[in-house]
Write an enzyme that holds these catalytic residues in place. Structure first.
Site, mmCIF file in Angstrom:
data_model
loop_
_atom_site.group_PDB
_atom_site.id
_atom_site.type_symbol
_atom_site.label_atom_id
_atom_site.label_comp_id
_atom_site.label_asym_id
_atom_site.label_seq_id
_atom_site.Cartn_x
_atom_site.Cartn_y
_atom_site.Cartn_z
ATOM 1 N N HIS A 88 0.831 -1.200 0.000
ATOM 2 C CA HIS A 88 0.000 0.000 0.000
ATOM 3 C C HIS A 88 0.868 1.253 0.000
ATOM 4 C CE1 HIS A 88 -3.330 -2.628 0.808
ATOM 5 N NE2 HIS A 88 -4.165 -1.603 0.832
ATOM 6 N N SER A 89 2.104 1.101 0.375
ATOM 7 C CA SER A 89 3.007 2.246 0.495
ATOM 8 C C SER A 89 4.156 2.137 -0.496
ATOM 9 C CB SER A 89 3.556 2.302 1.928
ATOM 10 O OG SER A 89 4.772 3.011 1.957
#
Lengths: 100, 132
Positions: B14-15
């Site tokens: 997600h990052s």
């Protein structure tokens, strides 16, 4: 001659002292595994002469061995290139995994 | 034997920072013998995952031996599954999503792949981490 059928197929053994600072830490474990995988023979390591033995081609298992500096790493191999495999592993440990 | 191409590894987080950092660890610990791509963040640059970007990462890390994908949280997995479905049919069977922790799984999978192992072996090594 009791085990296996093939003549000459017996364990080749050696040991080496871990002298690098971090011992068999993450990166050295990866290097050891990559090296062991180059050989056809079964290759195992242990932190005692009588085992328990760990498959040197398994990165996950080798990572869990957690041997520290000052400990002795025991190796054994069995197969057509067992001698080369054990020699290569001893050299890797003696070279401090090319890290220092 | 011989120099055949190794299984590729795709990291989906997600990052963007996590993805990039995990890829850095793989590069430093395993080396450059494994095709590797990492993606993180949504199309707006925030936290999230983007199907299109994942498709791009699979393309970048593509190997005829297949590609193993490592994901972090839920959406990364569902979007990765969607990305796999968007790939050409003949490639889909050679893409697996590993049930393994992202960073450790990526390093372990890449280590296995660097030895020329099959896609099944690469996946099994990554998933061995879940076995306690």
């Amino acid at each position: 001659m009791a085990d296996g059928g093939e003549i000459g197929m017996q364990d080749v053994k050696a040991h080496a002292l871990l002298t690098n600072e971090v011992g068999l830490h993450a990166r050295p474990s990866v290097k050891l595994t990559q090296l062991a995988k180059r050989f056809e023979s079964t290759v195992e390591i242990a932190i005692a002469a009588d085992g328990p033995w760990t498959d040197a081609k398994s990165p996950v298992k080798i990572m869990r061995v957690k041997a520290a500096k000052g400990e002795t790493l025991f190796m054994r191999a069995n197969g057509p290139d067992a001698e080369e495999a054990v020699r290569a592993l001893v050299e890797l440990v003696n070279r401090k995994f090319d890290e220092e | 034997m011989g120099e055949q191409k190794n299984v590729g590894i795709v990291i989906v987080s997600h990052s963007a920072k996590v993805a990039e950092g995990a890829a850095d660890m793989v590069r430093q610990m395993v080396g450059d013998s494994v095709p590797l791509a990492a993606v993180g963040g949504n199309a707006d640059g925030g936290l999230g995952t983007d199907v299109g970007a994942i498709v791009g990462a699979i393309d970048k890390a593509w190997s005829e031996q297949g590609v193993a994908i490592l994901v972090d949280l839920g959406g990364a997995e569902t979007n990765s599954e969607m990305a796999v479905e968007m790939m050409p049919e003949e490639r889909r069977e050679r893409i697996v999503i590993c049930n393994a922790p992202l960073v450790e799984g990526a390093v372990m999978a890449a280590t296995e792949a660097s030895g020329g192992s099959s896609l099944d072996a690469v996946r099994a090594t990554a998933e061995e981490l879940m076995g306690g």
